[in-house]
Design an enzyme around this catalytic site. Structure first.
Site, PDB file in Angstrom:
ATOM      1  N   PRO A   2       0.894  -0.988   0.356  1.00 41.06           N
ATOM      2  CA  PRO A   2       0.394  -0.468   0.170  1.00 41.06           C
ATOM      3  C   PRO A   2       0.721   1.061  -0.230  1.00 41.06           C
ATOM      4  O   PRO A   2       1.897   1.438   0.561  1.00 41.06           O
ATOM      5  CB  PRO A   2      -0.753  -0.460   1.382  1.00 41.06           C
ATOM      6  N   GLU A   3       0.930   2.316  -1.265  1.00 42.06           N
ATOM      7  CA  GLU A   3       1.386   3.366  -0.697  1.00 42.06           C
ATOM      8  C   GLU A   3       0.196   4.658  -0.785  1.00 42.06           C
ATOM      9  O   GLU A   3      -0.674   4.008  -0.766  1.00 42.06           O
ATOM     10  CB  GLU A   3       2.050   3.186  -2.230  1.00 42.06           C
ATOM     11  N   LYS A  61       1.392   7.888   3.569  1.00 42.02           N
ATOM     12  CA  LYS A  61       0.818   6.110   3.772  1.00 42.02           C
ATOM     13  C   LYS A  61       0.677   5.977   5.108  1.00 42.02           C
ATOM     14  O   LYS A  61      -0.371   5.123   5.869  1.00 42.02           O
ATOM     15  CB  LYS A  61       1.590   5.363   3.588  1.00 42.02           C
ATOM     16  N   HIS A 100      -4.915 -13.915   9.691  1.00 44.49           N
ATOM     17  CA  HIS A 100      -4.054 -12.536   9.614  1.00 44.49           C
ATOM     18  C   HIS A 100      -4.135 -11.563  10.266  1.00 44.49           C
ATOM     19  O   HIS A 100      -3.789 -10.584  10.754  1.00 44.49           O
ATOM     20  CB  HIS A 100      -2.907 -12.495   8.577  1.00 44.49           C
ATOM     21  N   ARG A 119       2.577 -10.077   7.083  1.00 45.41           N
ATOM     22  CA  ARG A 119       3.702 -10.417   7.823  1.00 45.41           C
ATOM     23  C   ARG A 119       4.395  -8.996   8.795  1.00 45.41           C
ATOM     24  O   ARG A 119       5.043  -9.045   9.135  1.00 45.41           O
ATOM     25  CB  ARG A 119       4.694  -9.001   5.894  1.00 45.41           C
ATOM     26  N   ARG A 259      16.829  -1.757  -2.632  1.00 48.26           N
ATOM     27  CA  ARG A 259      15.422  -1.975  -3.645  1.00 48.26           C
ATOM     28  C   ARG A 259      15.229  -2.114  -4.844  1.00 48.26           C
ATOM     29  O   ARG A 259      16.715  -1.808  -6.229  1.00 48.26           O
ATOM     30  CB  ARG A 259      14.835   0.021  -3.640  1.00 48.26           C
TER      31      ARG A 259
END
Length: 271
Positions: A2-3, A61, A100, A119, A259
């Site tokens: 998600p950005e 964000k 999750h 995560r 990255r």
DNA sequence: CACTCTACCTGTGCGC
DNA sequence: TGCGCACAGGTAGAGT
């Protein structure tokens, strides 16, 4: 991941849902993994239980949920960051838990705000004022004006990729949209900011704005079907080895600053 | 100041 | 089949 566009999509979804999140009272706070809460867990649970959600907004964000105590006007804020794999859902209470799910607000009217995160990098925390968080952020990348953008760029001497990723420069851009913005602007990720002509600088701003606007309209990115949420089609991210949509050259994938970075070596020449 | 590295996490997909 | 491992990435914080 998600950005800004994906977080904006979450915000619009929560804001437009019916029955709405705004006005709901928190009946119970379920913390299913302690590490999801930054700061003191009991303080957060105590502050939110019984309070009423009064407003939601986004900066970069980050999401901020305003809460009023049921007896007075004292307001607290819950800040939330989805990091890489976090997702938020307003669901019926009986769907308040999945494999999750890390955190849930059980609400009145049979609703629940559920935070899932495989995560477990995402975080929620309590603040007295959102400015405690936003003070260290640059202006929102979707809202920043051209003049403000150019002002902030002036005097900097930085590689474009890490610069766009720097949340204190502008807030909201992550790895996917950085690559898309630089491709659209035809700028190499390692170009130094002070080497840009004024035309290139303007193109960088316009590209950032266009990519983010289009992605918001599309409700987020669609990356080879991985993300179901949105329909914004990426042109370079995750397309290493595939042909550039403009010139047919193989898209390169290299690691810059730890990255994965995708770019077209012809359309985005190294200078 | 600008950049690099590490830690935090876990599902996925690869090679053997 | 199953094991081990590199990889994905946003941010904070320490180091160069």
């Amino acid at each position: 991941m998600p950005e800004l566009p994906e977080v904006e999509s979450v915000l619009q979804c929560l804001s437009s849902s019916s029955p709405a999140l705004i006005g709901r009272q928190v009946q119970k706070v379920l913390v299913l993994r302690d590490s999801v809460v930054d700061g003191d867990l009991d303080t957060l649970v105590t502050a939110l239980t019984g309070s009423i959600c009064s407003t939601i907004f986004r900066h970069g964000k980050y999401l901020f949920f305003g809460f009023l105590s049921s007896h007075g006007t004292q307001s607290r804020w819950m800040a939330l960051h989805l990091r890489m794999t976090g997702r938020l859902f307003l669901v019926p209470e009986h769907k308040s838990r999945e494999r999750h799910t890390r955190f849930t607000l059980i609400l009145d009217q049979g609703l629940a705000l559920r935070f899932d995160d495989p995560r477990a990098f995402g975080r929620v925390w309590l603040v007295d004022d959102p400015s405690e968080v936003t003070v260290s952020l640059g202006p929102d990348a979707l809202l920043v004006t051209r003049d403000c953008f150019l002002d902030r760029l002036a005097g900097l001497k930085r590689q474009l990729k890490p610069l766009l990723l720097d949340q204190s420069f502008v807030a909201g851009i992550g790895n996917i949209y950085t690559d898309e913005i630089l491709f659209r602007a035809r700028l190499h990720p390692l170009r130094i900011s002070d080497s840009l002509t004024s035309e290139e600088t303007t193109l960088l701003y316009e590209s950032m704005h266009t990519v983010l606007e289009q992605a918001v309209t599309a409700k987020g990115a669609n990356i080879d079907g991985v993300f179901e949420a949105g329909s914004f089609h990426v042109q370079v991210y995750g397309r290493g080895g595939k042909p550039c949509c403009l010139c047919g050259t193989e898209i390169m994938k290299e690691r810059f600053g730890q990255r994965g970075t995708h770019f077209c070596p012809v359309c985005q020449p190294c200078v």
